[in-house]
Design a protein around this motif. Structure first.
Motif, PDB file in Angstrom:
ATOM      1  N   VAL A   1      39.364  20.894  69.420  1.00  0.00           N
ATOM      2  CA  VAL A   1      40.581  20.958  70.133  1.00  0.00           C
ATOM      3  C   VAL A   1      41.663  21.120  68.923  1.00  0.00           C
ATOM      4  N   GLY A   2      42.178  22.366  68.885  1.00  0.00           N
ATOM      5  CA  GLY A   2      43.409  22.864  68.038  1.00  0.00           C
ATOM      6  C   GLY A   2      43.177  23.498  66.942  1.00  0.00           C
ATOM      7  N   GLY A   3      43.674  24.742  66.629  1.00  0.00           N
ATOM      8  CA  GLY A   3      43.615  25.481  65.500  1.00  0.00           C
ATOM      9  C   GLY A   3      44.356  25.441  64.544  1.00  0.00           C
ATOM     10  N   GLY A   4      44.928  24.166  64.117  1.00  0.00           N
ATOM     11  CA  GLY A   4      45.504  24.078  63.093  1.00  0.00           C
ATOM     12  C   GLY A   4      44.763  23.973  61.749  1.00  0.00           C
ATOM     13  N   PRO A   5      45.305  23.876  60.545  1.00  0.00           N
ATOM     14  CA  PRO A   5      44.532  23.951  59.211  1.00  0.00           C
ATOM     15  C   PRO A   5      43.285  22.977  59.199  1.00  0.00           C
ATOM     16  N   SER A   6      43.453  21.635  59.696  1.00  0.00           N
ATOM     17  CA  SER A   6      42.190  20.722  59.821  1.00  0.00           C
ATOM     18  C   SER A   6      41.115  21.318  60.525  1.00  0.00           C
ATOM     19  N   GLY A   7      41.457  21.673  61.774  1.00  0.00           N
ATOM     20  CA  GLY A   7      40.471  22.166  62.879  1.00  0.00           C
ATOM     21  C   GLY A   7      39.702  23.416  62.269  1.00  0.00           C
ATOM     22  N   LEU A   8      40.410  24.457  61.908  1.00  0.00           N
ATOM     23  CA  LEU A   8      39.861  25.454  61.132  1.00  0.00           C
ATOM     24  C   LEU A   8      39.097  25.355  60.103  1.00  0.00           C
ATOM     25  N   VAL A   9      39.380  24.667  59.236  1.00  0.00           N
ATOM     26  CA  VAL A   9      38.549  24.046  58.203  1.00  0.00           C
ATOM     27  C   VAL A   9      37.243  23.597  58.478  1.00  0.00           C
ATOM     28  N   ALA A  10      37.473  22.696  59.635  1.00  0.00           N
ATOM     29  CA  ALA A  10      36.278  22.195  60.110  1.00  0.00           C
ATOM     30  C   ALA A  10      35.476  22.944  60.802  1.00  0.00           C
ATOM     31  N   ALA A  11      35.924  23.840  61.567  1.00  0.00           N
ATOM     32  CA  ALA A  11      34.974  25.137  62.215  1.00  0.00           C
ATOM     33  C   ALA A  11      34.481  25.890  61.209  1.00  0.00           C
ATOM     34  N   TYR A  12      34.859  26.019  60.066  1.00  0.00           N
ATOM     35  CA  TYR A  12      34.150  27.078  59.039  1.00  0.00           C
ATOM     36  C   TYR A  12      33.166  26.401  58.363  1.00  0.00           C
ATOM     37  N   TYR A  13      33.128  25.235  57.945  1.00  0.00           N
ATOM     38  CA  TYR A  13      32.287  24.316  57.408  1.00  0.00           C
ATOM     39  C   TYR A  13      30.942  24.048  58.563  1.00  0.00           C
ATOM     40  N   LEU A  14      31.411  23.624  59.726  1.00  0.00           N
ATOM     41  CA  LEU A  14      30.294  23.618  60.720  1.00  0.00           C
ATOM     42  C   LEU A  14      29.479  24.767  61.072  1.00  0.00           C
ATOM     43  N   ALA A  15      30.475  26.096  61.119  1.00  0.00           N
ATOM     44  CA  ALA A  15      29.613  27.188  61.342  1.00  0.00           C
ATOM     45  C   ALA A  15      28.713  27.670  60.173  1.00  0.00           C
ATOM     46  N   LYS A  16      29.334  27.344  58.775  1.00  0.00           N
ATOM     47  CA  LYS A  16      28.726  27.799  57.710  1.00  0.00           C
ATOM     48  C   LYS A  16      27.094  26.884  57.584  1.00  0.00           C
ATOM     49  N   ALA A  17      27.300  25.639  58.243  1.00  0.00           N
ATOM     50  CA  ALA A  17      26.033  24.992  58.271  1.00  0.00           C
ATOM     51  C   ALA A  17      25.097  25.209  59.559  1.00  0.00           C
TER      52      ALA A  17
ATOM     53  N   LEU B   1      42.575  31.345  56.733  1.00  0.00           N
ATOM     54  CA  LEU B   1      41.481  30.214  57.662  1.00  0.00           C
ATOM     55  C   LEU B   1      41.065  30.625  58.565  1.00  0.00           C
ATOM     56  N   VAL B   2      41.706  31.451  59.383  1.00  0.00           N
ATOM     57  CA  VAL B   2      41.318  31.727  60.804  1.00  0.00           C
ATOM     58  C   VAL B   2      39.937  33.189  60.545  1.00  0.00           C
ATOM     59  N   TYR B   3      40.319  33.818  59.514  1.00  0.00           N
ATOM     60  CA  TYR B   3      39.478  34.812  59.290  1.00  0.00           C
ATOM     61  C   TYR B   3      37.985  34.137  58.787  1.00  0.00           C
ATOM     62  N   ALA B   4      38.324  33.040  57.808  1.00  0.00           N
ATOM     63  CA  ALA B   4      37.141  32.389  57.215  1.00  0.00           C
ATOM     64  C   ALA B   4      36.316  31.587  58.196  1.00  0.00           C
ATOM     65  N   ALA B   5      37.019  31.102  59.175  1.00  0.00           N
ATOM     66  CA  ALA B   5      36.181  30.134  60.215  1.00  0.00           C
ATOM     67  C   ALA B   5      35.463  31.440  61.354  1.00  0.00           C
ATOM     68  N   THR B   6      36.059  32.507  61.579  1.00  0.00           N
ATOM     69  CA  THR B   6      35.586  33.298  62.345  1.00  0.00           C
ATOM     70  C   THR B   6      34.288  34.143  61.997  1.00  0.00           C
ATOM     71  N   LYS B   7      34.725  34.391  60.710  1.00  0.00           N
ATOM     72  CA  LYS B   7      33.590  35.283  59.887  1.00  0.00           C
ATOM     73  C   LYS B   7      32.310  34.417  59.584  1.00  0.00           C
ATOM     74  N   ALA B   8      32.624  33.213  59.531  1.00  0.00           N
ATOM     75  CA  ALA B   8      31.302  31.991  59.413  1.00  0.00           C
ATOM     76  C   ALA B   8      30.690  32.090  60.558  1.00  0.00           C
ATOM     77  N   GLY B   9      31.110  32.298  61.687  1.00  0.00           N
ATOM     78  CA  GLY B   9      30.456  32.363  62.946  1.00  0.00           C
ATOM     79  C   GLY B   9      31.069  31.315  64.167  1.00  0.00           C
ATOM     80  N   ALA B  10      32.163  30.917  63.906  1.00  0.00           N
ATOM     81  CA  ALA B  10      32.793  30.038  64.757  1.00  0.00           C
ATOM     82  C   ALA B  10      33.546  30.829  65.901  1.00  0.00           C
ATOM     83  N   THR B  11      33.415  30.401  66.968  1.00  0.00           N
ATOM     84  CA  THR B  11      34.197  31.251  68.256  1.00  0.00           C
ATOM     85  C   THR B  11      35.658  30.357  68.478  1.00  0.00           C
TER      86      THR B  11
END
Ligand code: 48H
Ligand code: FE2
Length: 256
Positions: A28-44, A107-117
């Motif tokens: 919930v929420g696309g601030g910096p912490s949410g986006l970084v979490a999305a990146y690492y989750l997708a990367k995993a 951050l938006v780019y990295a999260a979506t590129k890693a596979g987060a929707t």
């Protein structure tokens, strides 16, 4: 051609929606912490969906300090900027200056590129509460919520939920209030954010990043708000490190 344009969007959008009705991680929420979490989750390799109620994800990072569009990131968080391909300029005492528009869009780019929707223009209005745990999210169009229209929502089940809503902590608040449960916070409820202290705020943001109720994790300013710790102004290392820690905790839970 007109029909192709519309059909292409409609068919693809509903496919994307269908593919994200049951996920490993819902944020919930696309601030910096949410986006970084999305990146690492997708990367995993986890299936991760993020809901942002504004048109543009990024939360409070675009505007820098008082709209001076630069932010400070301290030394400990630079590996995250390196990993996400964000450029920065060394300043003093190990701290760096980062262009906030560049960093936020990266951050938006990295999260979506890693596979987060990311679904933008969505408001999370409630959670799914089952077997004394948070088991997913209840979502609606942000304009529907803003207009106060009586339109029922859709539901998304998730193995883990992350509240990255920033200063409000609205998810933690509603989970505690609606279900009459105590949270894993110093007061058992949302303690509320304290005034500004950069060092303490940055340290405690990471420390307070945790599972505050079965299935519900908190990151960023929401982690501070629920635990009653300090705000820190336009320094963002704590937000980035909090997002990474949240992802690690959630990955451990998803993997059982
Ligand atoms: C969908 C929602 C909902 C909802 C909110 O505030 P944010 O930038 O979040 P953080 O915690 O990652 O970063 C905090 C940082 O920006 C900050 O404010 C700092 C460092 N402040 C220091 C200080 O002293 O003030 O972003 C949260 C996002 C926003 O984009 C909201 O629109 C969104 O969450 N959001 N999206 N459904 N119910 N609630
Ligand atoms: Fe803030």
């Amino acid at each position: 051609m007109e029909k192709l344009v519309s059909l292409g969007i409609v068919e693809n959008y509903f496919e994307k929606l269908k593919n994200n009705l049951s996920v490993d991680a819902a944020i919930v929420g696309g601030g910096p912490s949410g986006l970084v979490a999305a990146y690492y989750l997708a990367k995993a390799g986890k299936r991760v969906v993020l809901y942002e109620r504004k048109l543009a994800p990024g939360g409070g990072m675009w505007g820098g300090a008082m709209m001076f569009n630069d932010i400070i990131v301290q030394q400990e968080a630079l590996p995250i900027l390196d990993e996400l391909g964000v450029c920065y300029k060394p300043y003093r005492e190990g701290a760096c200056v980062v262009d906030s528009v560049h960093a936020t869009s990266a951050l938006v780019y990295a999260a979506t590129k890693a596979g987060a929707t990311i679904f933008n223009c969505y408001s999370v209005e409630d959670v799914i509460f089952r077997d004394e745990a948070v088991a997913g999210l209840v979502v609606n169009w942000a304009p529907v919520m803003r207009e106060g229209m009586h339109v029922d929502p859709l539901m998304v089940t998730a193995k883990t939920v992350l509240e990255g809503t920033g200063h409000d902590c609205m998810i933690a608040r509603l989970v505690a209030r609606k279900n009459n449960v105590r949270l894993n916070t110093p007061t058992g409820e949302v303690a509320g954010e304290r005034s500004l202290n950069v060092e303490q705020g940055e340290r405690l943001t990471v420390e307070n990043t945790k599972e505050i109720y079965p299935g519900l994790f908190v990151s960023g300013m929401a982690a501070n708000g629920v635990s009653g710790s300090f705000r820190m102004g336009p320094i963002f290392g704590g937000m980035l490190m909090s997002g990474k820690k949240a992802a690690e905790l959630m990955i451990a839970k998803i993997n059982g």
